[in-house]
Design a protein around this motif. Sequence first.
Motif, mmCIF file in Angstrom:
data_model
loop_
_atom_site.group_PDB
_atom_site.id
_atom_site.type_symbol
_atom_site.label_atom_id
_atom_site.label_comp_id
_atom_site.label_asym_id
_atom_site.label_seq_id
_atom_site.Cartn_x
_atom_site.Cartn_y
_atom_site.Cartn_z
ATOM 1 N N SER A 111 5.932 10.574 -68.724
ATOM 2 C CA SER A 111 4.838 9.655 -68.386
ATOM 3 C C SER A 111 5.123 8.250 -68.897
ATOM 4 C CB SER A 111 3.507 10.167 -68.937
ATOM 5 O OG SER A 111 3.556 10.243 -70.339
ATOM 6 N N SER A 112 5.765 8.147 -70.050
ATOM 7 C CA SER A 112 6.088 6.807 -70.561
ATOM 8 C C SER A 112 7.122 6.131 -69.678
ATOM 9 C CB SER A 112 6.575 6.880 -72.003
ATOM 10 O OG SER A 112 7.759 7.655 -72.087
ATOM 11 N N GLU A 113 8.086 6.906 -69.157
ATOM 12 C CA GLU A 113 9.083 6.336 -68.243
ATOM 13 C C GLU A 113 8.441 5.907 -66.927
ATOM 14 O OE1 GLU A 113 13.116 8.716 -69.579
ATOM 15 O OE2 GLU A 113 11.691 9.726 -68.256
ATOM 16 N N VAL A 114 7.512 6.729 -66.446
ATOM 17 C CA VAL A 114 6.801 6.385 -65.207
ATOM 18 C C VAL A 114 5.972 5.124 -65.419
ATOM 19 C CG1 VAL A 114 5.012 7.129 -63.585
ATOM 20 C CG2 VAL A 114 6.769 8.743 -64.309
ATOM 21 N N ALA A 115 5.312 5.022 -66.560
ATOM 22 C CA ALA A 115 4.510 3.830 -66.861
ATOM 23 C C ALA A 115 5.396 2.592 -66.951
ATOM 24 C CB ALA A 115 3.742 4.034 -68.167
ATOM 25 N N LYS A 116 6.576 2.752 -67.561
ATOM 26 C CA LYS A 116 7.515 1.640 -67.670
ATOM 27 C C LYS A 116 7.980 1.200 -66.280
ATOM 28 C CE LYS A 116 11.869 0.423 -69.937
ATOM 29 N NZ LYS A 116 12.969 0.937 -70.772
ATOM 30 N N LEU A 117 8.302 2.173 -65.435
ATOM 31 C CA LEU A 117 8.711 1.854 -64.059
ATOM 32 C C LEU A 117 7.581 1.187 -63.281
ATOM 33 C CD1 LEU A 117 10.734 5.051 -63.111
ATOM 34 C CD2 LEU A 117 11.627 2.735 -63.377
ATOM 35 N N ASP A 118 6.360 1.660 -63.513
ATOM 36 C CA ASP A 118 5.200 1.075 -62.838
ATOM 37 C C ASP A 118 5.014 -0.382 -63.237
ATOM 38 O OD1 ASP A 118 2.884 1.211 -61.147
ATOM 39 O OD2 ASP A 118 1.659 1.256 -62.980
ATOM 40 N N ARG A 119 5.158 -0.667 -64.539
ATOM 41 C CA ARG A 119 5.045 -2.055 -64.995
ATOM 42 C C ARG A 119 6.125 -2.923 -64.378
ATOM 43 N NH1 ARG A 119 4.002 0.630 -69.833
ATOM 44 N NH2 ARG A 119 6.123 0.303 -70.587
ATOM 45 N N LYS A 120 7.353 -2.403 -64.341
ATOM 46 C CA LYS A 120 8.473 -3.155 -63.767
ATOM 47 C C LYS A 120 8.235 -3.401 -62.275
ATOM 48 C CE LYS A 120 12.584 -4.926 -64.292
ATOM 49 N NZ LYS A 120 12.772 -6.138 -65.049
ATOM 50 N N LEU A 121 7.746 -2.384 -61.575
ATOM 51 C CA LEU A 121 7.454 -2.522 -60.144
ATOM 52 C C LEU A 121 6.364 -3.562 -59.913
ATOM 53 C CD1 LEU A 121 8.853 -0.626 -58.050
ATOM 54 C CD2 LEU A 121 6.573 0.242 -57.602
ATOM 55 N N SER A 122 5.349 -3.562 -60.740
ATOM 56 C CA SER A 122 4.273 -4.558 -60.625
ATOM 57 C C SER A 122 4.821 -5.958 -60.841
ATOM 58 C CB SER A 122 3.171 -4.275 -61.636
ATOM 59 O OG SER A 122 2.544 -3.061 -61.360
ATOM 60 N N GLN A 123 5.706 -6.104 -61.818
ATOM 61 C CA GLN A 123 6.310 -7.404 -62.108
ATOM 62 C C GLN A 123 7.136 -7.876 -60.908
ATOM 63 O OE1 GLN A 123 9.129 -7.224 -65.319
ATOM 64 N NE2 GLN A 123 9.125 -9.432 -65.634
ATOM 65 N N ILE A 124 7.929 -6.992 -60.340
ATOM 66 C CA ILE A 124 8.745 -7.343 -59.170
ATOM 67 C C ILE A 124 7.854 -7.700 -57.991
ATOM 68 C CG2 ILE A 124 10.352 -6.406 -57.454
ATOM 69 C CD1 ILE A 124 11.603 -4.790 -59.785
ATOM 70 N N SER A 125 6.774 -6.948 -57.820
ATOM 71 C CA SER A 125 5.837 -7.210 -56.722
ATOM 72 C C SER A 125 5.207 -8.593 -56.859
ATOM 73 C CB SER A 125 4.755 -6.134 -56.704
ATOM 74 O OG SER A 125 3.830 -6.377 -55.689
ATOM 75 N N ARG A 126 4.813 -8.959 -58.087
ATOM 76 C CA ARG A 126 4.233 -10.291 -58.309
ATOM 77 C C ARG A 126 5.242 -11.386 -57.990
ATOM 78 N NH1 ARG A 126 1.991 -7.608 -62.731
ATOM 79 N NH2 ARG A 126 3.619 -8.350 -64.127
ATOM 80 N N LYS A 127 6.502 -11.180 -58.425
ATOM 81 C CA LYS A 127 7.538 -12.173 -58.147
ATOM 82 C C LYS A 127 7.779 -12.294 -56.645
ATOM 83 C CE LYS A 127 10.085 -11.830 -62.503
ATOM 84 N NZ LYS A 127 11.345 -11.419 -63.139
ATOM 85 N N LEU A 128 7.802 -11.167 -55.953
ATOM 86 C CA LEU A 128 8.015 -11.171 -54.503
ATOM 87 C C LEU A 128 6.881 -11.906 -53.791
ATOM 88 C CD1 LEU A 128 9.750 -10.229 -52.150
ATOM 89 C CD2 LEU A 128 8.423 -8.116 -52.104
ATOM 90 N N LYS A 129 5.666 -11.671 -54.208
ATOM 91 C CA LYS A 129 4.526 -12.374 -53.594
ATOM 92 C C LYS A 129 4.635 -13.875 -53.825
ATOM 93 C CE LYS A 129 1.166 -8.647 -53.607
ATOM 94 N NZ LYS A 129 -0.071 -8.113 -54.148
ATOM 95 N N ALA A 130 5.042 -14.262 -55.023
ATOM 96 C CA ALA A 130 5.197 -15.690 -55.326
ATOM 97 C C ALA A 130 6.276 -16.302 -54.439
ATOM 98 C CB ALA A 130 5.544 -15.885 -56.807
ATOM 99 N N ILE A 131 7.372 -15.593 -54.252
ATOM 100 C CA ILE A 131 8.444 -16.089 -53.386
ATOM 101 C C ILE A 131 7.959 -16.193 -51.945
ATOM 102 C CG2 ILE A 131 10.697 -15.485 -52.395
ATOM 103 C CD1 ILE A 131 11.399 -14.264 -55.164
ATOM 104 N N GLU A 132 7.214 -15.173 -51.487
ATOM 105 C CA GLU A 132 6.678 -15.206 -50.121
ATOM 106 C C GLU A 132 5.727 -16.375 -49.932
ATOM 107 O OE1 GLU A 132 4.943 -11.318 -49.791
ATOM 108 O OE2 GLU A 132 6.780 -10.435 -48.972
ATOM 109 N N LYS A 133 4.891 -16.635 -50.928
ATOM 110 C CA LYS A 133 3.976 -17.784 -50.849
ATOM 111 C C LYS A 133 4.754 -19.083 -50.775
ATOM 112 C CE LYS A 133 -0.444 -16.777 -53.013
ATOM 113 N NZ LYS A 133 -1.269 -17.011 -54.197
ATOM 114 N N GLU A 134 5.777 -19.177 -51.615
ATOM 115 C CA GLU A 134 6.591 -20.383 -51.639
ATOM 116 C C GLU A 134 7.273 -20.606 -50.291
ATOM 117 O OE1 GLU A 134 10.556 -21.775 -53.967
ATOM 118 O OE2 GLU A 134 8.981 -20.861 -55.204
#
Length: 149
Positions: A111-134
């Motif tokens: 569960s800790s690994e899944v949570a870590k992956l989830d946080r990383k995925l959220s971070q990547i998703s935010r960066k991708l949205k920022a790039i798409e907006k730009e």
Amino acid sequence: MAEQTSVIEDGIERLQEAVESVTDEIESIRKRAERRRTKFEKDARKRFEHFQKQVRKNAYVKRAEKWQKELESSLRDNAYVKRAQELREDATKRFETASDSILGAMNIASSSEVAKLDRKLSQISRKLKAIEKEIASQPASPTTSAAAH
């Protein structure tokens, strides 16, 4: 014939007035009931709060509350309770370590690994949205539109 029509129209008119009167009366009753409900709730709340105050003034209740605080304090300071908490924490850590190694051996994420992956995925998703907006905010250049076709 005109007389019959007049009688029917009078009857319909009286019926409509009666329905309107009943509707008004129902609305009046509803409003009165709502006011009474509100007043009852307010009175009940006041009575309950008064009852709570009276109970707290009771010597037995005060004594019980005092004993409860003393018991909680003595349990916090009790060596056996502290040791039990330490043992529980140690057992929890050992269980987590053992379950992580078992899951690792079976190639299953903990569960800790899944949570870590989830946080990383959220971070990547935010960066991708920022790039798409730009990209969306930049005017289309001839080279980008030609590359798109």
